[in-house]
Write a protein that holds these residues in place. Structure first.
Motif, PDB file in Angstrom:
ATOM      1  N   UNK A 179     -10.828  -2.485  -5.428  1.00 39.90           N
ATOM      2  CA  UNK A 179     -10.722  -2.079  -6.610  1.00 39.90           C
ATOM      3  C   UNK A 179     -10.755  -3.004  -7.772  1.00 39.90           C
ATOM      4  N   UNK A 180      -9.240  -2.728  -8.597  1.00 37.95           N
ATOM      5  CA  UNK A 180      -9.187  -3.756  -9.634  1.00 37.95           C
ATOM      6  C   UNK A 180      -8.093  -4.311  -9.832  1.00 37.95           C
ATOM      7  N   UNK A 198      11.160  -0.615  -4.342  1.00 40.74           N
ATOM      8  CA  UNK A 198      10.844  -0.411  -3.055  1.00 40.74           C
ATOM      9  C   UNK A 198      10.273  -1.615  -1.749  1.00 40.74           C
ATOM     10  N   UNK A 199       8.909  -1.783  -2.482  1.00 40.05           N
ATOM     11  CA  UNK A 199       8.178  -2.191  -1.836  1.00 40.05           C
ATOM     12  C   UNK A 199       8.238  -4.388  -2.460  1.00 40.05           C
ATOM     13  N   UNK A 200       8.456  -5.123  -1.050  1.00 36.35           N
ATOM     14  CA  UNK A 200       8.650  -5.800  -1.081  1.00 36.35           C
ATOM     15  C   UNK A 200       7.600  -7.275  -0.354  1.00 36.35           C
ATOM     16  N   UNK A 201       5.782  -6.525  -0.202  1.00 39.75           N
ATOM     17  CA  UNK A 201       4.899  -6.974  -0.128  1.00 39.75           C
ATOM     18  C   UNK A 201       4.071  -6.326   0.020  1.00 39.75           C
ATOM     19  N   UNK A 202       2.883  -7.246  -0.897  1.00 41.63           N
ATOM     20  CA  UNK A 202       1.388  -6.905  -0.669  1.00 41.63           C
ATOM     21  C   UNK A 202       0.265  -7.152  -0.150  1.00 41.63           C
ATOM     22  N   UNK A 203      -0.614  -6.641   0.486  1.00 40.14           N
ATOM     23  CA  UNK A 203      -1.068  -6.759   1.478  1.00 40.14           C
ATOM     24  C   UNK A 203      -3.198  -6.326   0.739  1.00 40.14           C
ATOM     25  N   UNK A 204      -3.571  -7.608   0.560  1.00 36.04           N
ATOM     26  CA  UNK A 204      -4.805  -7.500   0.076  1.00 36.04           C
ATOM     27  C   UNK A 204      -6.027  -7.288   1.333  1.00 36.04           C
ATOM     28  N   UNK A 205      -6.435  -6.545   1.515  1.00 36.82           N
ATOM     29  CA  UNK A 205      -7.352  -6.429   2.275  1.00 36.82           C
ATOM     30  C   UNK A 205      -8.844  -5.609   1.711  1.00 36.82           C
ATOM     31  N   UNK A 206     -10.192  -5.438   2.284  1.00 37.60           N
ATOM     32  CA  UNK A 206     -11.059  -5.488   2.355  1.00 37.60           C
ATOM     33  C   UNK A 206     -11.236  -4.245   2.780  1.00 37.60           C
TER      34      UNK A 206
END
Ligand SMILES: O=C(O)c1ccccc1N[C@@H]1O[C@H](COP(=O)(O)O)[C@@H](O)[C@H]1O
Length: 224
Positions: free
Chosen positions: A110-111, A124-132
């Motif tokens: 997704x974009x 509240x979120x402290x990290x973003x995990x980018x996955x396939x």
């Protein structure tokens, strides 16, 4: 470089990854070839080093289900495969406090820019995990995404976010992923397995070593 070895199903594998230097160990509570129960993880975590993070992976789970797993299984953080606006992260932050690790998953398919903007708005979120993702799997795909294209999106919109890269990483390509995307962390399942749910300890060790070497060549992560 924060390195998470995910999809642990036994104490032997989890301990092996911790001894090899993993910062975080993941346990998949969602339907998966590596699915574990709260009861299984509850007997593993007390035997792991205190400083190693114990992250539960949840797909569209309820607040009550996640909170129960955190408390009973001794988790120190969660990886949420849920809508960013679900309100889950805010409730979990309020319940488990400022030191609790809260990773929001977004999918490369997704974009990216609009997803990163949405994540940034949720404090509240402290990290973003980018996955396939694939037609049938939302994680644990063993498939990498288009790193050079993602790098351009991240350069434009990742400021202030801890970016964790996942999806098809292995001991060989993790150095290229780190050099290309300059993330805050990396996460792997399939690429360090001997069979689904069972770790190949030599691959875990090689993954950690190669990630550390690649990270030592970076100046600063792209995000924070
Ligand atoms: O590992 C799984 O089976 C899984 C199932 C459902 C949601 C997430 C899952 N794992 C996550 O997938 C990525 C990386 O996987 P891979 O290295 O491409 O196999 C990672 O974030 C895991 O936590």
């Amino acid at each position: 470089m924060w390195v998470k070895i995910c999809g642990n199903t036994s104490l032997e594998d989890a301990r092996g990854a911790a001894e090899a230097g993993a910062d975080a160990l993941g346990f998949v509570f969602a339907p998966s070839k590596r699915q574990v129960t709260v009861e299984q993880v509850a007997v593993i975590t007390p035997h792991l080093p205190e400083q190693v993070e114990k992250i539960g992976v949840f797909v569209d789970a309820s607040f009550e289900e996640i909170a129960h797993a955190v408390e009973v299984a001794g988790l120190t953080g969660v990886q949420l495969h849920s809508a960013v606006h679900s309100g889950l992260a805010t409730r979990l932050r309020a319940r488990f406090g400022p030191d609790f690790r809260l990773l929001q998953v977004i999918h490369y398919q997704q974009e990216l820019t609009s997803q990163l903007t949405a994540v940034r708005q949720n404090t509240a979120i402290d990290g973003v995990l980018i996955d396939s993702r694939t037609a049938t799997l939302v994680g644990g795909t063993g498939v990498r995404f288009d790193w050079p294209a993602a790098r351009r999106a991240l350069a434009a919109s990742a400021e202030g976010l801890k970016i964790v890269v996942a999806g098809g990483l292995d001991p060989i390509n993790v150095a290229e992923a780190i050099a290309t995307l300059q993330p805050w962390g990396v996460d792997v399942v399939t690429g360090v397995e001997a069979a689904p749910g069972r770790k190949d300890h030599a691959k875990v060790k090689a993954f950690l070593e190669n990630a550390r070497i690649a990270a030592s060549k970076l100046n600063t992560p792209i995000s924070v």
